[in-house]
Design a protein around this motif. Structure first.
Motif, PDB file in Angstrom:
ATOM      1  N   UNK A 121       0.784  -1.045   0.028  1.00  0.00           N
ATOM      2  CA  UNK A 121      -0.061  -0.026  -0.129  1.00  0.00           C
ATOM      3  C   UNK A 121       1.016   1.279  -0.038  1.00  0.00           C
ATOM      4  N   UNK A 122       0.320   2.190  -0.773  1.00  0.00           N
ATOM      5  CA  UNK A 122       1.019   3.611  -0.806  1.00  0.00           C
ATOM      6  C   UNK A 122      -0.241   4.481  -0.544  1.00  0.00           C
ATOM      7  N   UNK A 123       0.066   5.161   0.617  1.00  0.00           N
ATOM      8  CA  UNK A 123      -1.148   6.334   0.957  1.00  0.00           C
ATOM      9  C   UNK A 123      -0.294   7.913   0.779  1.00  0.00           C
ATOM     10  N   UNK A 161      -5.220   9.603  -1.116  1.00  0.00           N
ATOM     11  CA  UNK A 161      -5.626   8.477  -1.660  1.00  0.00           C
ATOM     12  C   UNK A 161      -4.887   7.306  -0.937  1.00  0.00           C
ATOM     13  N   UNK A 162      -5.405   5.899  -1.015  1.00  0.00           N
ATOM     14  CA  UNK A 162      -4.648   4.743  -0.792  1.00  0.00           C
ATOM     15  C   UNK A 162      -4.453   3.933  -1.960  1.00  0.00           C
ATOM     16  N   UNK A 163      -3.323   3.628  -2.392  1.00  0.00           N
ATOM     17  CA  UNK A 163      -3.055   3.042  -3.581  1.00  0.00           C
ATOM     18  C   UNK A 163      -2.578   1.523  -3.382  1.00  0.00           C
ATOM     19  N   UNK A 170      -5.815  -0.762  -7.246  1.00  0.00           N
ATOM     20  CA  UNK A 170      -6.910  -0.223  -6.765  1.00  0.00           C
ATOM     21  C   UNK A 170      -6.509   1.162  -6.171  1.00  0.00           C
ATOM     22  N   UNK A 171      -7.179   2.207  -6.376  1.00  0.00           N
ATOM     23  CA  UNK A 171      -7.174   3.500  -5.511  1.00  0.00           C
ATOM     24  C   UNK A 171      -8.489   3.525  -4.752  1.00  0.00           C
ATOM     25  N   UNK A 172      -8.149   3.906  -3.390  1.00  0.00           N
ATOM     26  CA  UNK A 172      -9.362   4.207  -2.418  1.00  0.00           C
ATOM     27  C   UNK A 172      -9.233   5.667  -1.753  1.00  0.00           C
ATOM     28  N   UNK A 173     -10.160   6.287  -1.829  1.00  0.00           N
ATOM     29  CA  UNK A 173     -10.156   7.858  -1.211  1.00  0.00           C
ATOM     30  C   UNK A 173     -10.199   7.410   0.334  1.00  0.00           C
TER      31      UNK A 173
END
Length: 186
Positions: A45-47, A53-55, A64-67
């Motif tokens: 994970x890269x935040x 964004x959390x990638x 995936x990318x999450x807000x």
């Protein structure tokens, strides 16, 4: 009736302002971007705090990318317990648990040895109080029930953790094993 509605709106605005509750909306929409999820045991994970964004990556690349939202809109590194800042650096997921308020919770190994060294340097330089503590309990977790809108409006509400919508937190919880590497960038 109109004056009651106006009064209600004004009272709500005053209550929000007094509580320090400020919504701000970016020009982008808080959505999840995804490729089909691949079965992998090698996720990372890269935040990115500046982009909220959390990638999620695997050995083949971006998945995936999450807000996400954080503790405070001051996007600097965590300095001490109670500052509500989200730490920056390299971490690992060390535990998975269901929290009674925040749902699916991925606990990070904060503070790491590097974090403790930064903390002690800041303390010795007088940047933080002599009685300060580094804090702990930082993780990736869901919003409280019925508060997913905080993610839509980029409202930073945590005590320093990374928060995302409940459905996204569950998806990450189900997908990521203990030991997953997490990098948090400014």
């Amino acid at each position: 009736m109109k004056s009651q509605s106006t009064l209600l709106v004004i009272c709500s605005a005053v209550m929000l302002a007094l509580s320090g509750f400020s919504f701000f909306h970016r020009n982008k929409t808080a959505t999840v971007s995804k490729k089909p999820v691949r079965v992998s045991s090698n996720y990372r994970i890269v935040i990115d705090k500046s982009h909220y964004e959390l990638k999620l990556y695997d050995e083949e690349g971006w998945v995936s990318t999450y807000p996400v939202v954080f503790g405070t809109s001051e996007m600097t590194d965590k300095m001490m317990e109670g500052d509500r800042r989200t730490p920056e650096g390299h971490f690992k997921i060390i535990a998975k648990k269901l929290h009674p308020e925040w749902g699916h919770f991925l606990l990070l190994d904060y503070p790491t040895q590097t974090d403790l060294e930064k903390f002690n340097t800041r303390k010795s330089q007088g940047v933080i109080p002599a009685n300060a503590k580094p804090g702990g309990g930082i993780g990736i977790h869901a919003t409280r029930r019925n508060e997913d809108r905080f993610v839509d409006y980029y409202y930073n509400w945590t005590l320093g953790c990374i928060s995302t919508k409940r459905e996204y937190a569950k998806e990450l919880y189900d997908l990521l094993p203990v030991g997953t590497e997490v990098t948090i960038l400014h």
